[in-house]
Design a protein around this motif. Sequence first.
Motif, PDB file in Angstrom:
ATOM      1  N   GLN A 100       0.847  -1.193   0.000  1.00 35.72           N
ATOM      2  CA  GLN A 100       0.000   0.000   0.000  1.00 35.72           C
ATOM      3  C   GLN A 100       0.889   1.252   0.000  1.00 35.72           C
ATOM      4  OE1 GLN A 100      -3.386  -0.418  -0.176  1.00 35.72           O
ATOM      5  NE2 GLN A 100      -2.981  -2.617  -0.152  1.00 35.72           N
ATOM      6  N   PRO A 101       0.659   2.188  -0.925  1.00 39.19           N
ATOM      7  CA  PRO A 101       1.495   3.391  -0.988  1.00 39.19           C
ATOM      8  C   PRO A 101       1.285   4.298   0.216  1.00 39.19           C
ATOM      9  CG  PRO A 101      -0.373   3.571  -2.487  1.00 39.19           C
ATOM     10  CD  PRO A 101      -0.398   2.169  -1.951  1.00 39.19           C
ATOM     11  N   GLU A 102       2.220   5.212   0.418  1.00 41.64           N
ATOM     12  CA  GLU A 102       2.154   6.121   1.570  1.00 41.64           C
ATOM     13  C   GLU A 102       0.866   6.938   1.585  1.00 41.64           C
ATOM     14  OE1 GLU A 102       5.455   8.636   2.392  1.00 41.64           O
ATOM     15  OE2 GLU A 102       6.941   7.034   2.154  1.00 41.64           O
ATOM     16  N   LYS A 103       0.346   7.271   0.403  1.00 45.56           N
ATOM     17  CA  LYS A 103      -0.862   8.098   0.356  1.00 45.56           C
ATOM     18  C   LYS A 103      -2.075   7.358   0.914  1.00 45.56           C
ATOM     19  CE  LYS A 103      -1.876   6.852  -4.463  1.00 45.56           C
ATOM     20  NZ  LYS A 103      -2.016   7.368  -5.846  1.00 45.56           N
ATOM     21  N   HIS A 104      -1.969   6.055   1.122  1.00 48.51           N
ATOM     22  CA  HIS A 104      -3.060   5.292   1.734  1.00 48.51           C
ATOM     23  C   HIS A 104      -2.993   5.296   3.259  1.00 48.51           C
ATOM     24  CE1 HIS A 104      -4.030   2.620  -2.016  1.00 48.51           C
ATOM     25  NE2 HIS A 104      -3.996   3.914  -2.292  1.00 48.51           N
ATOM     26  N   GLN A 105      -1.976   5.929   3.811  1.00 46.14           N
ATOM     27  CA  GLN A 105      -1.795   5.964   5.263  1.00 46.14           C
ATOM     28  C   GLN A 105      -2.091   7.376   5.773  1.00 46.14           C
ATOM     29  OE1 GLN A 105       2.263   4.632   5.613  1.00 46.14           O
ATOM     30  NE2 GLN A 105       1.860   2.852   4.339  1.00 46.14           N
ATOM     31  N   ILE A 106      -3.058   7.480   6.672  1.00 46.21           N
ATOM     32  CA  ILE A 106      -3.445   8.785   7.215  1.00 46.21           C
ATOM     33  C   ILE A 106      -2.941   8.865   8.649  1.00 46.21           C
ATOM     34  CG2 ILE A 106      -5.326  10.399   7.584  1.00 46.21           C
ATOM     35  CD1 ILE A 106      -7.009   8.836   5.626  1.00 46.21           C
ATOM     36  N   LEU A 107      -2.076   9.843   8.901  1.00 41.31           N
ATOM     37  CA  LEU A 107      -1.359   9.899  10.172  1.00 41.31           C
ATOM     38  C   LEU A 107      -1.842  11.046  11.055  1.00 41.31           C
ATOM     39  CD1 LEU A 107       2.265   9.428   8.760  1.00 41.31           C
ATOM     40  CD2 LEU A 107       0.567   7.684   9.281  1.00 41.31           C
ATOM     41  N   SER A 108      -1.800  10.813  12.351  1.00 40.89           N
ATOM     42  CA  SER A 108      -2.073  11.883  13.309  1.00 40.89           C
ATOM     43  C   SER A 108      -0.962  12.925  13.239  1.00 40.89           C
ATOM     44  CB  SER A 108      -2.153  11.303  14.730  1.00 40.89           C
ATOM     45  OG  SER A 108      -3.187  10.351  14.825  1.00 40.89           O
ATOM     46  N   ASP A 109      -1.252  14.118  13.714  1.00 39.02           N
ATOM     47  CA  ASP A 109      -0.336  15.256  13.624  1.00 39.02           C
ATOM     48  C   ASP A 109       0.786  15.119  14.661  1.00 39.02           C
ATOM     49  OD1 ASP A 109       0.958  17.669  13.441  1.00 39.02           O
ATOM     50  OD2 ASP A 109      -0.852  18.894  13.585  1.00 39.02           O
ATOM     51  N   ARG A 110       2.010  14.843  14.204  1.00 37.48           N
ATOM     52  CA  ARG A 110       3.137  14.676  15.133  1.00 37.48           C
ATOM     53  C   ARG A 110       3.654  16.008  15.665  1.00 37.48           C
ATOM     54  NH1 ARG A 110       7.818  12.916  14.220  1.00 37.48           N
ATOM     55  NH2 ARG A 110       8.197  11.763  16.148  1.00 37.48           N
ATOM     56  N   LYS A 111       3.261  17.104  15.043  1.00 36.90           N
ATOM     57  CA  LYS A 111       3.652  18.403  15.611  1.00 36.90           C
ATOM     58  C   LYS A 111       2.926  18.636  16.924  1.00 36.90           C
ATOM     59  CE  LYS A 111       4.837  20.632  11.225  1.00 36.90           C
ATOM     60  NZ  LYS A 111       4.516  21.751  10.282  1.00 36.90           N
ATOM     61  N   ARG A 112       1.684  18.199  17.000  1.00 34.32           N
ATOM     62  CA  ARG A 112       0.905  18.334  18.234  1.00 34.32           C
ATOM     63  C   ARG A 112       1.126  17.169  19.178  1.00 34.32           C
ATOM     64  NH1 ARG A 112      -5.138  19.773  16.539  1.00 34.32           N
ATOM     65  NH2 ARG A 112      -5.392  19.482  18.795  1.00 34.32           N
ATOM     66  N   PHE A 113       1.511  16.021  18.616  1.00 33.07           N
ATOM     67  CA  PHE A 113       1.740  14.819  19.423  1.00 33.07           C
ATOM     68  C   PHE A 113       3.101  14.235  19.046  1.00 33.07           C
ATOM     69  CE2 PHE A 113      -2.825  15.404  19.233  1.00 33.07           C
ATOM     70  CZ  PHE A 113      -3.224  15.195  20.551  1.00 33.07           C
ATOM     71  N   PRO A 114       4.174  14.914  19.470  1.00 33.57           N
ATOM     72  CA  PRO A 114       5.525  14.578  18.987  1.00 33.57           C
ATOM     73  C   PRO A 114       6.068  13.235  19.471  1.00 33.57           C
ATOM     74  CG  PRO A 114       5.624  16.243  20.719  1.00 33.57           C
ATOM     75  CD  PRO A 114       4.185  16.082  20.380  1.00 33.57           C
ATOM     76  N   LEU A 115       5.441  12.613  20.453  1.00 34.96           N
ATOM     77  CA  LEU A 115       5.955  11.343  20.969  1.00 34.96           C
ATOM     78  C   LEU A 115       5.469  10.130  20.166  1.00 34.96           C
ATOM     79  CD1 LEU A 115       5.700  11.943  24.824  1.00 34.96           C
ATOM     80  CD2 LEU A 115       7.659  12.306  23.311  1.00 34.96           C
ATOM     81  N   ILE A 116       4.644  10.364  19.157  1.00 35.53           N
ATOM     82  CA  ILE A 116       4.198   9.272  18.289  1.00 35.53           C
ATOM     83  C   ILE A 116       5.388   8.773  17.458  1.00 35.53           C
ATOM     84  CG2 ILE A 116       2.769   8.719  16.284  1.00 35.53           C
ATOM     85  CD1 ILE A 116       0.654  10.616  17.355  1.00 35.53           C
ATOM     86  N   PRO A 117       5.601   7.453  17.384  1.00 37.84           N
ATOM     87  CA  PRO A 117       4.810   6.374  17.980  1.00 37.84           C
ATOM     88  C   PRO A 117       5.140   6.199  19.462  1.00 37.84           C
ATOM     89  CG  PRO A 117       6.641   5.443  16.755  1.00 37.84           C
ATOM     90  CD  PRO A 117       6.685   6.923  16.525  1.00 37.84           C
ATOM     91  N   THR A 118       4.113   6.079  20.269  1.00 41.51           N
ATOM     92  CA  THR A 118       4.315   5.933  21.712  1.00 41.51           C
ATOM     93  C   THR A 118       4.617   4.497  22.099  1.00 41.51           C
ATOM     94  OG1 THR A 118       1.957   5.558  22.126  1.00 41.51           O
ATOM     95  CG2 THR A 118       2.716   7.840  22.111  1.00 41.51           C
ATOM     96  N   SER A 119       4.263   3.555  21.238  1.00 46.12           N
ATOM     97  CA  SER A 119       4.594   2.143  21.412  1.00 46.12           C
ATOM     98  C   SER A 119       4.404   1.461  20.070  1.00 46.12           C
ATOM     99  CB  SER A 119       3.723   1.481  22.487  1.00 46.12           C
ATOM    100  OG  SER A 119       2.368   1.444  22.081  1.00 46.12           O
ATOM    101  N   ILE A 120       4.865   0.238  19.966  1.00 46.70           N
ATOM    102  CA  ILE A 120       4.755  -0.487  18.705  1.00 46.70           C
ATOM    103  C   ILE A 120       3.326  -0.961  18.478  1.00 46.70           C
ATOM    104  CG2 ILE A 120       5.531  -2.506  17.405  1.00 46.70           C
ATOM    105  CD1 ILE A 120       7.587  -0.225  17.669  1.00 46.70           C
ATOM    106  N   TYR A 121       2.675  -1.433  19.556  1.00 46.25           N
ATOM    107  CA  TYR A 121       1.345  -2.042  19.416  1.00 46.25           C
ATOM    108  C   TYR A 121       0.205  -1.144  19.886  1.00 46.25           C
ATOM    109  CZ  TYR A 121       4.316  -6.101  18.776  1.00 46.25           C
ATOM    110  OH  TYR A 121       5.277  -6.963  18.318  1.00 46.25           O
ATOM    111  N   GLY A 122       0.526   0.060  20.364  1.00 49.13           N
ATOM    112  CA  GLY A 122      -0.521   0.977  20.789  1.00 49.13           C
ATOM    113  C   GLY A 122      -1.001   0.760  22.209  1.00 49.13           C
TER     114      GLY A 122
END
Length: 324
Positions: A275-297
């Motif tokens: 799946q290309p990158e454009k199929h992945q919708i990501l949360s805003d890391r500027k507001r939540f800079p610690l993402i990813p907070t864990s591997i499995y959530g």
Amino acid sequence: MGDVAMTVPVLRAFTQQYPEVKITVLTREFFKPFFRDLPNVEVFEADLKKKHKGVFGLFKLSKQLKKFKIDAVADLHNVLRTKILKLFFIGWVFQQVDKGRTEKKALIKGELFRQLKTTHQRYADVFYGLGYEIDLFGLQESKIQKLNNEILEVLGNDDGKRIGIAPFAQYESKMYPLDFLEEVIKTMSKKHKILLFGGGEREMKLLEVLQEKYENVINLAGKFSIDEELNIISNLDVMLSMDSGNGHLAAMLGIKVITIWNVTHPYAGFAPFNQPEKHQILSDRKRFPLIPTSIYGNRYPEGYEEASRTISPDEVIARIEMIL
């Protein structure tokens, strides 16, 4: 479930490129349908709750497996059970997956932020270690399965677009807010058929409410066998999923998958296959800079479970429309 589904594209590529090699997949009974379309592959069911439970059960399992005259073992799981099995296979060629735990730990600690090797490639590397180089993106093909009359009665036999939506994940911190998702469903159901996937009593009730509220929305949770669900997924035009197993099921069947990422991130290597990158919708890391907070959530700082609220329903709708 997602880990098992991710093995399927790798095994499909293997069977296409090495058709003379027979593969026996050791897995739970529930996952057997995942491998149904792979030639030269048979499934041996591990009964980990009864017959193969504990160390003595695994010893019994090893004796059963030895009757297959196996030439080599590809351990795509690398957990305690498979490590114990390895002890019973002394003298056998036994190659285990490198899960990249050190790199992944550095990723969630913020010591690095880059794309790590994908899980699919890690699986392929196991076979490379056994002498079989695999081109993961060669000869892969999707196969639309015929739907039986019982399914067609539920779905309807029209020619419209079918959008699968799987709103749930193992941890709520990996989910898109349900009120936002309802906005997506409300808009998309005006033009397209929405098929809802899930499991568990609570999830089924939530999905039932959405079905009753909007036309062209069908709740499939608990209505069909896993075999039948796979057939339905193979007929989708697109699947909208969290970072969860349903996305991997759709991807292994060659369906386009849009994934929403809350506190996890595709850099850890768990994006659905091809799946290309454009199929992945990501949360805003500027507001939540610690993402990813864990591997499995399963771990995150307070407030981070709301990170995907930085993804508007309009953004999700636009991404689906772009694919359709």
